[in-house]
Design a protein around this motif. Structure first.
Motif, PDB file in Angstrom:
ATOM      1  N   HIS A  74      -2.700  -0.399   9.454  1.00  0.00           N
ATOM      2  CA  HIS A  74      -2.056  -1.572   8.990  1.00  0.00           C
ATOM      3  C   HIS A  74      -1.778  -2.301  10.282  1.00  0.00           C
ATOM      4  O   HIS A  74      -1.302  -1.842  11.243  1.00  0.00           O
ATOM      5  N   HIS A 120       0.508  -5.944   4.112  1.00  0.00           N
ATOM      6  CA  HIS A 120      -0.543  -5.174   4.375  1.00  0.00           C
ATOM      7  C   HIS A 120      -1.871  -5.582   4.560  1.00  0.00           C
ATOM      8  O   HIS A 120      -2.701  -6.277   3.660  1.00  0.00           O
ATOM      9  N   MET A 133       0.766  -1.209   0.081  1.00  0.00           N
ATOM     10  CA  MET A 133       0.268   0.044   0.018  1.00  0.00           C
ATOM     11  C   MET A 133       0.830   1.414  -0.027  1.00  0.00           C
ATOM     12  O   MET A 133       1.636   1.549   0.937  1.00  0.00           O
ATOM     13  N   CYS A 159       0.777   3.920   2.981  1.00  0.00           N
ATOM     14  CA  CYS A 159       0.413   3.071   4.455  1.00  0.00           C
ATOM     15  C   CYS A 159       1.959   3.615   5.118  1.00  0.00           C
ATOM     16  O   CYS A 159       3.087   2.972   4.689  1.00  0.00           O
ATOM     17  N   PHE A 197       3.166   2.371   7.678  1.00  0.00           N
ATOM     18  CA  PHE A 197       3.852   0.967   8.117  1.00  0.00           C
ATOM     19  C   PHE A 197       4.480   0.245   6.993  1.00  0.00           C
ATOM     20  O   PHE A 197       5.403  -0.559   7.131  1.00  0.00           O
ATOM     21  N   CYS A 198       3.666   0.249   5.827  1.00  0.00           N
ATOM     22  CA  CYS A 198       4.071  -0.458   4.596  1.00  0.00           C
ATOM     23  C   CYS A 198       5.507   0.070   4.129  1.00  0.00           C
ATOM     24  O   CYS A 198       6.671  -0.308   3.894  1.00  0.00           O
TER      25      CYS A 198
END
Ligand code: AMP
Ligand code: ZN
Length: 112
Positions: A96, A46, A1, A4, A6-7
């Motif tokens: 996430h 994700h 993603m 995102c 955290f991605c």
């Protein structure tokens, strides 16, 4: 993603101090710690939240890594807490899925 946060940490596009990694998960300190030990463990893949987790296999590496980093922090001697906030009423902010590892002092129960 693409959008995102955290991605982006998984991809190394946003810096985070990696505290552990396995085939499906990484662990890093929470940027705004609420406890003496406050570590986040996230799946590399994700998923927005536990609502999307399906059969749960994506979470197996997350739980394994959470236990590993807790042990490395010495929390297996004292106890620790795993929290996965899911959705609005639980105040999930980052979409996430992530497991909070809390430890380092006595905690109260139940949560507010
Ligand atoms: P939650 O309310 O369960 O969605 O919690 C999200 C957590 O992510 C919060 O505790 C934030 O402090 C943490 N957080 C947000 N951005 C970062 C980041 N770039 N690195 C580490 N932790 C973060
Ligand atoms: Zn993501």
């Amino acid at each position: 993603m693409d959008d995102c946060i955290f991605c982006k940490i998984v991809a190394g596009k946003i810096p985070a101090k990696k505290l552990g990694e396995n085939e499906g998960a990484i662990a890093f300190p929470d940027i705004k710690p609420e406890m003496p030990v406050h570590i986040l463990v996230i799946p590399k893949r994700h998923l927005a939240s536990l609502d999307e987790v399906g059969d749960g296999t994506v979470m197996a590496p997350v739980f394994a890594l959470a236990a590993q980093v807790a042990r490395e922090q010495g929390l297996d001697k004292t106890g620790w807490r795993a929290v996965i906030n899911t959705g609005r009423d639980a105040n999930q902010v980052v979409l996430h899925v992530h497991l909070h590892v809390f430890g380092g002092r006595r905690m109260s129960w139940p949560p507010g």
